[in-house]
Design a protein around this motif. Sequence first.
Motif, short mmCIF file in Angstrom:
data_model
loop_
_atom_site.label_atom_id
_atom_site.label_comp_id
_atom_site.label_asym_id
_atom_site.label_seq_id
_atom_site.Cartn_x
_atom_site.Cartn_y
_atom_site.Cartn_z
N ILE A 1 -15.18 -21.74 -61.02
CA ILE A 1 -16.30 -20.79 -61.11
C ILE A 1 -16.99 -20.97 -62.45
CG2 ILE A 1 -17.01 -18.37 -61.05
CD1 ILE A 1 -14.51 -17.78 -59.40
N ALA B 1 -20.98 -13.09 -59.11
CA ALA B 1 -20.40 -14.24 -58.41
C ALA B 1 -18.88 -14.30 -58.62
CB ALA B 1 -21.05 -15.54 -58.88
N ALA C 1 -16.14 -13.95 -55.62
CA ALA C 1 -15.11 -14.96 -55.37
C ALA C 1 -13.70 -14.36 -55.46
CB ALA C 1 -15.26 -16.11 -56.36
N VAL D 1 -18.16 -22.38 -57.43
CA VAL D 1 -18.89 -21.13 -57.20
C VAL D 1 -19.77 -20.87 -58.40
CG1 VAL D 1 -18.70 -18.64 -56.78
CG2 VAL D 1 -16.99 -20.20 -55.80
N MET E 1 -20.81 -23.21 -53.58
CA MET E 1 -21.21 -21.92 -53.05
C MET E 1 -22.06 -21.21 -54.09
SD MET E 1 -18.93 -18.73 -51.71
CE MET E 1 -18.52 -19.60 -50.22
N VAL F 1 -23.72 -17.84 -55.02
CA VAL F 1 -23.59 -16.43 -54.69
C VAL F 1 -24.80 -15.68 -55.25
CG1 VAL F 1 -22.17 -14.36 -54.95
CG2 VAL F 1 -21.08 -16.61 -54.74
#
Length: 151
Positions: free
Chosen positions: A14, A25, A29, A112, A142, A144
């Motif tokens: 992340i 985010a 996660a 992420v 991903m 977010v």
Amino acid sequence: MAASSSSEKQVVLIGIDDSEQSTYALNWALDHFFPSPIFKLVLIHSRPTATSAVGFAGPDSDLRKIAARVLETAKQLCFNKSVNDVTAEVVEGDPRNVLCDAVDKYRAAILVVGSHGYGAIKRAVLGSVSDYCAHHAHCTVMIVKKPKIKH
């Protein structure tokens, strides 16, 4: 992704900074992936160099303090959600390159990142970290986005 033993946890990496979008985010996660028997969490904060920090006139020590605060806040969020096995790292450089390099270093299964929701002009001038990572990271990415509040 390289083949690994079935007992080895997959890395969820992340990208974190001091923005509200990054915190959202990270929370998203943590709520959706952790605690987990199959995932390991790695947090990466990209710290600009004092000479590259746009609009920043303070000494390099201030950037270090900001980075330390970002990591401490993120680790506290993890701890509050019972995620204690966390690797956290501050890397100096452009966040686009830092995150893509970290994906390779940790052999991440997923990256992420939060979305700042910049418009087309601001995105063209500043460059979108999430867009760059989506095209260059060697893993699933991903992005977010914090939902917009409808009035």
